[in-house]
Design an enzyme around this catalytic site. Structure first.
Site, short mmCIF file in Angstrom:
data_model
loop_
_atom_site.label_atom_id
_atom_site.label_comp_id
_atom_site.label_asym_id
_atom_site.label_seq_id
_atom_site.Cartn_x
_atom_site.Cartn_y
_atom_site.Cartn_z
N LYS A 151 0.86 -1.19 0.00
CA LYS A 151 0.00 0.00 0.00
C LYS A 151 0.89 1.23 0.00
CE LYS A 151 -4.53 0.54 -0.01
NZ LYS A 151 -5.46 -0.32 -0.77
N ASP B 73 -6.49 4.29 -5.43
CA ASP B 73 -7.22 4.07 -4.18
C ASP B 73 -7.96 5.38 -3.88
OD1 ASP B 73 -7.72 3.52 -1.19
OD2 ASP B 73 -6.70 1.69 -1.80
#
Length: 432
Positions: free
Chosen positions: A107, A147
């Site tokens: 991430k 995202d």
């Protein structure tokens, strides 16, 4: 976000520890999987449009690549922290394992508010981010994706910067790209559709007709937009949607008991998912505070924005009518709230199963990039539906077999797969 007493990484570790104990994992495996393998923090200095310089803080975390290259989105969010990124990379490891695709968990994030930045400033941050991490990412290392608050055009800027630095063409270095520039048809819808594919199956195993259900949704970004679209196409009725009020500091809830459609709301929504309040009122919406979404008398709650939304303070506001929670967001429910949901018999489709449609379609995008051959939208969504449905029943059957909560079952499936990969590689045993 990680603020006050809430730390998302500590929550992710608590969730892992509880299931690791049930699985009887050895200490070395626990030590390996409850922490990140690699993480970086860095500065991105930018010359703003007004001529002043501003420094933005960036992050990238790789939790595990035991099952394949790291995979995980990149968030542009004010107040982003390394702990949030760590937690999300861990959840991504479980997510890719849960749907059984050959990828690991990673991430990234930048502490910024893109809604207050010009396109030029956004581009400079994107390219600056790649310059900081280009040695750590790649199609067979770690593959970023969109995202919260990052868009396909941003992914293309990042791809372009990576290819400038390396002097090579690497379309698979990043996913979520625009169609026609290496992106996959169906990727835009994938996460939201995946939420509803799993909710559809949850209704089936509980003998409930989805066409007779109502829902309240938190957030109106990409995930919730397409979740609403497919849910209403299947016959469900959405009566409330919350979204940020344009500041990413506060939220409001739009309520329409007669039913909300994707087409109507998207016509009065900007690209960041902010709904125009004046136009909504003209269309007959009641506007309430941001927390009202969780208090609706509905069958289904779909948290589809940020983490820590169903917690010890808010779980008591959930009405007895709620039968399902489909977690479109990452980490929306705290362990304290989970205990209440278990007690109340609410069927939870856990986040890293429920919202895995995005990473699954990103995997499809990588496959298409590698083949240099692209599928039709119908083919992509058919493969996505199949993958999500198989994953749902893998978790559901585990829950029935072990007589455990769905979240625990999802963790059992995922952690067992990752732990076995680590052992077979000889990282924590000889594997035989």
């Amino acid at each position: 976000m990680a603020s006050g007493n809430f730390n998302p990484f500590e929550m992710a570790q608590r969730q892992f520890d509880a299931v690791a104990m049930q699985l009887g994992l050895d200490q070395a495996t626990c030590d390996l999987l409850r922490t990140t393998d690699r993480e970086v923090q860095f500065n991105i200095p930018i010359r703003m449009d007004n001529g002043e310089y501003k420094v933005f803080r960036g992050f990238r975390s790789l939790h595990s690549d035991a099952r394949g290259p790291g995979k995980g989105g990149l968030r542009f969010f004010p107040g982003e922290t390394i702990d949030t990124v760590r937690a999300l990379s861990m959840w991504m490891t479980w997510k890719t394992a849960c749907v059984d695709i050959p990828l690991g968990g990673a991430k990234g994030g930048v502490d910024c508010d893109p809604t207050k930045l010009s396109l030029r400033e956004q581009e400079l941050i994107c390219r600056g981010y790649v310059r900081q991490v280009w040695k750590l990412i790649g199609p067979i290392q770690d593959v970023p994706a969109p995202d919260v608050n990052t868009k396909p055009y941003m992914m293309l800027w990042m791809l372009d910067e990576y290819e400038k630095i390396t002097g090579m063409k690497y379309p698979g270095v990043i996913t979520g790209k625009p169609v026609g520039s290496g992106g996959s048809l169906g990727r835009t819808e994938a996460t939201g559709y995946g939420v509803i594919y799993t909710l559809r199956e949850a209704c089936k195993v509980n003998n409930i007709d989805i066409t007779k259900t109502t829902a309240s949704v938190q957030g109106f970004g990409n995930v919730s937009q397409f979740a609403i679209q497919l849910y209403t196409q299947l016959g469900g009725k959405v009566v409330a949607v919350s979204c940020y009020d344009g500041t990413i500091k506060a939220a409001v809830t739009f309520i329409k008991k007669a039913g909300i459609t994707y087409e109507e709301l998207i016509s009065i929504t900007d690209k960041w998912g902010t709904i125009d309040q004046a136009k909504a009122k003209a269309l007959g919406y009641e506007i309430a505070d941001g927390g009202a979404w969780i208090e609706q008398e509905v069958d289904v709650l779909i948290p589809a924005a940020t983490e820590n939304q169903i917690n010890a303070d808010t779980v008591g506001k959930i009405k007895p009518s709620v039968k399902f929670i489909a977690e479109g967001a990452n980490g929306p429910t705290t362990p304290e709230a989970d205990e209440v949901l278990k007690k109340n018999g609410i069927f939870v489709v856990p986040d890293f199963l429920c919202n895995a449609g995005g990473v699954t379609c990103s995997y499809f995008e990588q496959v298409q990039n590698n083949m240099n051959f692209y599928w039709t939208k119908e083919e992509v969504l058919e493969k996505l539906d199949s993958k999500m449905t198989i994953a749902f029943y893998g978790v559901y059957n585990m829950a029935k077999e072990k007589n455990v909560y769905m979240r625990d079952a999802a963790y059992m499936v995922s952690i067992d797969r990752v732990a076995n990969a680590c052992k077979m590689r000889g990282w924590i045993s000889n594997g035989y």
